[in-house]
Write a protein that holds these residues in place. Structure first.
Motif, PDB file in Angstrom:
ATOM      1  N   ASN A  54       0.669  -0.974  -0.019  1.00 13.76           N
ATOM      2  CA  ASN A  54      -0.035  -0.433  -0.427  1.00 13.76           C
ATOM      3  C   ASN A  54       0.778   1.418  -0.162  1.00 13.76           C
ATOM      4  N   PHE A  55       0.154   2.432  -0.604  1.00 12.92           N
ATOM      5  CA  PHE A  55       1.248   3.478  -0.533  1.00 12.92           C
ATOM      6  C   PHE A  55       1.564   3.813   0.821  1.00 12.92           C
ATOM      7  N   TRP A  56       1.164   3.562   2.286  1.00 11.62           N
ATOM      8  CA  TRP A  56       1.214   3.963   3.095  1.00 11.62           C
ATOM      9  C   TRP A  56       3.426   4.105   3.970  1.00 11.62           C
ATOM     10  N   SER A  57       3.593   2.128   3.015  1.00 11.07           N
ATOM     11  CA  SER A  57       4.458   1.268   3.564  1.00 11.07           C
ATOM     12  C   SER A  57       5.580   1.953   2.022  1.00 11.07           C
ATOM     13  N   SER A  58       5.091   2.792   1.336  1.00  9.52           N
ATOM     14  CA  SER A  58       6.009   2.642   0.031  1.00  9.52           C
ATOM     15  C   SER A  58       7.343   3.294   0.151  1.00  9.52           C
ATOM     16  N   THR A  59       8.102   3.152  -0.910  1.00 12.00           N
ATOM     17  CA  THR A  59       9.265   4.186  -1.186  1.00 12.00           C
ATOM     18  C   THR A  59       8.481   5.399  -1.244  1.00 12.00           C
ATOM     19  N   GLN A  60       7.347   5.664  -2.530  1.00 11.02           N
ATOM     20  CA  GLN A  60       6.825   6.874  -2.837  1.00 11.02           C
ATOM     21  C   GLN A  60       5.940   7.953  -1.574  1.00 11.02           C
TER      22      GLN A  60
ATOM     23  N   LEU B 251       1.153  18.121  -7.297  1.00 14.03           N
ATOM     24  CA  LEU B 251       0.454  17.267  -6.216  1.00 14.03           C
ATOM     25  C   LEU B 251       1.199  15.604  -6.367  1.00 14.03           C
ATOM     26  N   PRO B 252       1.756  15.247  -7.323  1.00 18.04           N
ATOM     27  CA  PRO B 252       1.738  13.955  -7.020  1.00 18.04           C
ATOM     28  C   PRO B 252       2.856  14.169  -6.195  1.00 18.04           C
ATOM     29  N   LEU B 253       4.176  14.646  -6.013  1.00 20.20           N
ATOM     30  CA  LEU B 253       4.950  14.930  -4.618  1.00 20.20           C
ATOM     31  C   LEU B 253       4.663  15.727  -3.653  1.00 20.20           C
ATOM     32  N   LEU B 254       3.441  16.032  -3.498  1.00 19.72           N
ATOM     33  CA  LEU B 254       2.665  17.032  -2.672  1.00 19.72           C
ATOM     34  C   LEU B 254       2.229  15.639  -1.666  1.00 19.72           C
ATOM     35  N   VAL B 255       0.937  15.061  -2.104  1.00 22.38           N
ATOM     36  CA  VAL B 255       0.008  14.171  -1.317  1.00 22.38           C
ATOM     37  C   VAL B 255      -0.589  13.158  -1.777  1.00 22.38           C
ATOM     38  N   ALA B 256      -0.734  12.426  -0.179  1.00 22.02           N
ATOM     39  CA  ALA B 256      -1.622  11.073  -1.386  1.00 22.02           C
ATOM     40  C   ALA B 256      -2.099  10.897  -2.676  1.00 22.02           C
ATOM     41  N   PRO B 257      -1.958   9.742  -2.777  1.00 22.30           N
ATOM     42  CA  PRO B 257      -3.128   9.989  -4.036  1.00 22.30           C
ATOM     43  C   PRO B 257      -4.809   9.623  -4.189  1.00 22.30           C
ATOM     44  N   HIS B 258      -5.303   9.209  -2.593  1.00 23.48           N
ATOM     45  CA  HIS B 258      -6.677   9.105  -2.168  1.00 23.48           C
ATOM     46  C   HIS B 258      -6.526  10.444  -1.844  1.00 23.48           C
ATOM     47  N   VAL B 259      -5.933  11.474  -1.282  1.00 20.22           N
ATOM     48  CA  VAL B 259      -6.543  13.065  -1.626  1.00 20.22           C
ATOM     49  C   VAL B 259      -6.735  13.573  -3.036  1.00 20.22           C
ATOM     50  N   ILE B 260      -5.943  13.251  -4.283  1.00 21.51           N
ATOM     51  CA  ILE B 260      -5.996  13.602  -4.939  1.00 21.51           C
ATOM     52  C   ILE B 260      -7.468  13.201  -5.790  1.00 21.51           C
ATOM     53  N   ALA B 261      -7.835  11.885  -5.309  1.00 20.22           N
ATOM     54  CA  ALA B 261      -8.975  11.274  -6.124  1.00 20.22           C
ATOM     55  C   ALA B 261     -10.373  11.899  -5.049  1.00 20.22           C
ATOM     56  N   ILE B 262     -10.201  12.345  -4.124  1.00 20.51           N
ATOM     57  CA  ILE B 262     -11.409  12.795  -3.363  1.00 20.51           C
ATOM     58  C   ILE B 262     -11.328  14.613  -3.680  1.00 20.51           C
ATOM     59  N   ALA B 263     -10.452  15.189  -4.469  1.00 21.29           N
ATOM     60  CA  ALA B 263     -10.414  16.143  -5.253  1.00 21.29           C
ATOM     61  C   ALA B 263     -10.745  16.414  -6.115  1.00 21.29           C
TER      62      ALA B 263
ATOM     63  N   GLU C 155      18.784   9.037 -10.627  1.00 24.05           N
ATOM     64  CA  GLU C 155      18.081   9.811 -10.012  1.00 24.05           C
ATOM     65  C   GLU C 155      17.017   9.187  -8.875  1.00 24.05           C
ATOM     66  N   MET C 156      16.539   8.468  -9.134  1.00 25.95           N
ATOM     67  CA  MET C 156      14.592   8.059  -8.656  1.00 25.95           C
ATOM     68  C   MET C 156      15.929   6.854  -7.656  1.00 25.95           C
ATOM     69  N   ASN C 157      16.643   6.352  -7.602  1.00 20.46           N
ATOM     70  CA  ASN C 157      17.314   5.805  -6.156  1.00 20.46           C
ATOM     71  C   ASN C 157      16.821   3.973  -6.405  1.00 20.46           C
ATOM     72  N   SER C 158      16.493   3.986  -7.939  1.00 25.16           N
ATOM     73  CA  SER C 158      15.869   2.381  -7.912  1.00 25.16           C
ATOM     74  C   SER C 158      14.589   2.886  -7.728  1.00 25.16           C
ATOM     75  N   GLN C 159      13.538   3.513  -7.305  1.00 23.21           N
ATOM     76  CA  GLN C 159      12.305   3.535  -6.017  1.00 23.21           C
ATOM     77  C   GLN C 159      11.576   4.050  -7.664  1.00 23.21           C
ATOM     78  N   LEU C 160      10.829   2.844  -8.208  1.00 21.45           N
ATOM     79  CA  LEU C 160      10.074   2.775  -9.903  1.00 21.45           C
ATOM     80  C   LEU C 160       8.346   2.473  -9.220  1.00 21.45           C
ATOM     81  N   ILE C 161       8.160   2.177  -8.313  1.00 20.08           N
ATOM     82  CA  ILE C 161       6.617   1.897  -7.537  1.00 20.08           C
ATOM     83  C   ILE C 161       6.033   3.416  -7.350  1.00 20.08           C
ATOM     84  N   ILE C 162       5.095   3.482  -8.754  1.00 16.62           N
ATOM     85  CA  ILE C 162       4.074   4.998  -8.174  1.00 16.62           C
ATOM     86  C   ILE C 162       2.087   4.064  -8.058  1.00 16.62           C
TER      87      ILE C 162
END
Length: 302
Positions: free
Chosen positions: A4-10, A186-198, A143-150
């Motif tokens: 899930n997002f909360w434990s992700s590198t994102q 926004l992809p760098l500022l807030v969680a995906p579910h916040v974007i969906a709700i907005a 540059e992304m430190n191999s952190q590629l899961i979005i």
């Protein structure tokens, strides 16, 4: 892959405050001050519109799915908070980001196909040597430190469709707004579910023709009111009807009684409205000219 997002590198490494992003960009400008003065570029959101349109065109040539396009846009945004655009060939970065995103989203494209289609679109900027794209891929990954899961907002949107009794038109409009949010920070500022709700809120309160054209500050102001307690309604059974007004009221009750960060939703809504306001100033010709100037002058197309 993170469950899930909360434990992700994102979440752990690629979520910032506005102040942090501003500081990183100021550092890039300071490090490359000569290029910053010599080669001006369009306002960041206008440049993002240009990048988005170019990626969509390239993606259509290869029948790339929307999620891979979205992932590519996040890669580009991450890359350009760490590297000054004037030190790169943006067209090669776009092609490489899409190539890498397709692999990560399990819809890989042959590297020769990507290079060929990119050369058809941007013949003056994409070298025929496929190894150049391979080298650029390595740089992107580094540059992304191999952190590629979005993680994207689309899943949350689909999950909330039944709960909020959203019509298919509501979903289509919210989906389009989610697509637009990749043109912002926004992809760098807030969680995906916040974007969906907005996006859902804007879809419920905007007329279809207004999206991607212009926004209204009153919309985000209306959302602020949701932050007020709705204790008197907390026990009321929510049984939304089919009208647009009823769906809005149902959404407001659901949001007020939930644990969503309402201020983050408000900020996201305002950011999207700001994007739609600035969109009117967009000129593809200006973006092309300013990019071409520094790419050619610095030999970055070789």
């Amino acid at each position: 892959m993170a469950a899930n997002f909360w434990s992700s590198t994102q979440k752990l490494y690629w979520q910032f405050s506005k102040a942090e992003i501003q500081k990183m960009r100021q550092q890039l400008e300071s490090d490359g001050s000569a290029g910053f003065q010599q080669y001006p570029i369009p306002e960041r959101r206008l440049l993002s519109i240009f990048f988005n349109q170019q990626l969509v065109k390239l993606g259509k040539r290869m029948s790339v799915r929307q999620q891979a396009l979205a992932t590519a846009q996040v890669y580009v945004r991450r890359f350009y908070i760490k590297v000054d655009i004037r030190d790169t060939n943006p067209y090669l970065i776009l092609a490489t980001a899409l190539y890498l995103a397709c692999k990560m989203e399990e819809s890989p494209q042959y590297i020769r196909v990507v290079v060929s289609e990119a050369r058809n679109m941007w013949p003056d900027f994409i070298p025929s040597d496929v190894s150049k794209l391979g080298e650029c891929e390595f740089i992107l990954i580094s540059e992304m430190n191999s952190q590629l899961i979005i993680h994207h907002p689309y899943r949350t949107l689909q999950q909330l469709q039944g709960r909020l009794s959203l019509s298919q038109d509501d979903i289509s409009l919210a989906w389009s707004i989610i697509n637009d949010h990749y043109l912002t920070d926004l992809p760098l500022l807030v969680a995906p579910h916040v974007i969906a709700i907005a996006a859902i809120f804007l879809a419920l309160t905007l007329k279809p023709g207004q999206v991607s054209l212009q926004g209204h500050a009153s919309i985000s102001a209306a959302l602020v009111n949701v932050a007020q307690p709705h204790k008197e309604n907390s026990q009321a059974k929510m049984n939304p009807g089919n009208s647009s007004q009823e769906r809005v009221e149902h959404f407001v009750k659901w949001l007020a009684e939930g644990e969503v960060d309402i201020q983050a939703v408000v900020d996201s809504t305002q950011e999207l409205i700001s994007l739609y306001d600035v969109w009117e100033q967009y000129s593809e010709k200006t973006c092309k000219e300013q990019i071409s100037r520094f790419v050619k002058a610095r030999g970055l197309d070789k």
